[in-house]
Design a protein around this motif. Structure first.
Motif, short mmCIF file in Angstrom:
data_model
loop_
_atom_site.label_atom_id
_atom_site.label_comp_id
_atom_site.label_asym_id
_atom_site.label_seq_id
_atom_site.Cartn_x
_atom_site.Cartn_y
_atom_site.Cartn_z
N ASP A 172 50.05 31.72 47.31
CA ASP A 172 49.43 31.04 46.16
C ASP A 172 48.18 30.29 46.59
OD1 ASP A 172 49.90 28.03 46.42
OD2 ASP A 172 51.86 28.87 46.88
N SER A 173 47.37 29.86 45.60
CA SER A 173 46.02 29.39 45.92
C SER A 173 46.00 28.07 46.69
CB SER A 173 45.18 29.28 44.65
OG SER A 173 45.74 28.31 43.79
N THR A 179 45.23 29.45 50.14
CA THR A 179 44.18 30.45 50.37
C THR A 179 43.24 30.04 51.51
OG1 THR A 179 44.25 30.96 48.01
CG2 THR A 179 42.39 31.84 49.25
N LEU A 220 41.47 35.64 41.56
CA LEU A 220 40.83 34.37 41.92
C LEU A 220 39.31 34.45 41.78
CD1 LEU A 220 42.68 33.14 45.16
CD2 LEU A 220 43.13 32.52 42.78
N ARG A 242 37.19 32.81 43.44
CA ARG A 242 36.55 32.66 44.75
C ARG A 242 36.50 33.98 45.53
NH1 ARG A 242 39.61 29.08 48.92
NH2 ARG A 242 38.51 30.47 50.33
N THR A 243 37.26 34.99 45.08
CA THR A 243 37.43 36.18 45.92
C THR A 243 36.14 36.94 46.17
OG1 THR A 243 39.77 36.37 45.44
CG2 THR A 243 38.68 38.40 46.08
N GLU A 270 48.70 31.07 38.58
CA GLU A 270 47.57 30.24 38.97
C GLU A 270 46.94 29.57 37.75
OE1 GLU A 270 46.83 29.53 41.91
OE2 GLU A 270 47.76 31.10 43.12
N ARG A 299 41.26 28.18 38.53
CA ARG A 299 41.10 28.95 39.78
C ARG A 299 41.12 30.46 39.58
NH1 ARG A 299 45.29 25.60 43.56
NH2 ARG A 299 44.15 23.64 43.41
N ALA A 300 41.75 30.88 38.48
CA ALA A 300 41.97 32.33 38.35
C ALA A 300 41.70 32.81 36.93
CB ALA A 300 43.41 32.67 38.73
#
Ligand SMILES: Cc1cc2nc3c(=O)[nH]c(=O)nc-3n(C[C@H](O)[C@H](O)[C@H](O)COP(=O)(O)OP(=O)(O)OC[C@H]3O[C@@H](n4cnc5c(N)ncnc54)[C@H](O)[C@@H]3O)c2cc1C
Length: 299
Positions: free
Chosen positions: A112-113, A116, A143, A145-146, A169, A173-174
């Motif tokens: 989970d984030s 990460t 996510l 950020r990916t 999430e 964030r997602a």
């Protein structure tokens, strides 16, 4: 609980290493590669983290002795990330050192984030610390950020398994809409394929253990269609990408992709800590839950 264990058997290869290796042998006979996961996560005691590490080391040895086409997937929270980061690093180094000695490969699953950044930090340390050929990471398309993480990992020459993401999430964030996750998956997959095209990245190794850089982990026929089309349009070899699926899900797709010449790797979990893994599989598909409840009330 016995009912739940019975239902979990669809997704879990068994409780022992021997049972899991038997499943891998059967997969290999059908031309399918495997990644073995000794189930366990969110370890809260250092002793448990050490025990999990010992099991993973013995799994790497057992793969070698059995001569099967399989590598290993691990979770950093299983080997101590939450309870003691220094212990986790020491455990990871032990595992990667053994994988390097045996010419095998370890994929670090993404959790989970809240984990990460810490997972990526340790991964990058391993990548630049002499284990580049023996370690890979998972990135999750849900996510935000990916996209940035993927660029960083590819630039560093890392090997990525892309998946949609399996944890609950927050919208901060997602992506919460499935269509946005799917679109992002396609864009990230394309980024991985273009990188492979530019850099001529290695194909799946001849012993089936080291995967190519683009490992696409999905059972979604539309995502798979998108990747297949992109592979054709970019004139990439089918051996330069790997599709990955979970044990017990879409066996038909695993076989048809293998027949078409794509490497397919199945994630084979085993062990006694099957509960959180099983709950994530139930949560992904309401039909699974109905099936489980129907059987539950029939008994
Ligand atoms: C090899 C592999 C490794 C993974 N590693 C990670 C990881 O490290 N971190 C992480 O967060 N997630 C991981 N995942 C899980 C992933 O993030 C998704 O939660 C999961 O794969 C479902 O997404 P999907 O892409 O199959 O698409 P979906 O849109 O969820 O599903 C597409 C189709 O696949 C089938 N399907 C999907 N899930 C199920 C199910 N549970 N039961 C029955 N049928 C199903 C159905 O036919 C469904 O219509 C991994 C998945 C795979 C395949």
């Amino acid at each position: 609980m016995p009912m739940a264990r019975q239902a979990a058997a669809r997704f879990v290869a068994g409780e022992t290493q021997a049972q899991a290796l038997q499943v891998v042998e059967q997969l290999n006979q059908r031309g399918i590669l495997a990644t073995l996961d000794h189930l366990g996560e969110s370890t809260t005691r250092p002793g448990d983290a050490e025990q999990a590490t010992a099991e993973i080391l013995s799994l790497l040895d057992a793969i070698q002795s059995a001569g099967v086409q399989a590598n290993v997937s691990i979770k950093l929270s299983q080997i101590g990330l939450v309870v003691d980061p220094a212990l986790c690093e020491a455990n990871l180094w032990k595992i990667l050192t053994r994988a390097r000695e045996l010419g095998n490969f370890v994929r670090i699953d993404m959790e989970d984030s809240s984990l990460t950044q810490r997972t990526l930090d340790l991964y990058f340390k391993a990548l630049t610390g002499g284990f580049a050929q023996h370690v890979g990471i998972v990135l999750q398309a849900y996510l935000y950020r990916t996209e940035a993480d993927l660029t960083r990992v590819l630039t560093a020459g890392g090997r990525v398994r892309l998946c949609k993401g399996a944890y609950k999430e927050p919208p901060s964030r997602a992506f919460s809409r499935k269509s946005d996750v799917n679109l992002n998956f396609d864009q990230l997959a394309l980024q991985m394929l273009r990188y492979t095209l530019r850099h001529g990245a290695p194909q799946v190794s001849s012993d089936g253990r080291t995967p190519p850089i683009p490992a696409l982990a999905t059972h979604d026929p539309q995502r798979i269609r998108f990747v297949r089309q992109a592979v054709e349009e970019l004139y990439l070899s089918r051996r330069a990408v790997e599709f990955q699926m979970l044990y017990g899900i879409r066996r038909d797709l695993q076989e048809s992709l293998t027949a078409e010449g794509f490497p397919v790797r199945v994630y084979v979990p085993y062990g006694t800590h099957w509960y959180p893994y099983f709950m994530r599989r139930l949560g992904e598909r309401p039909a699974n839950l109905w099936f489980f409840l129907k059987n539950f009330f029939q008994h």
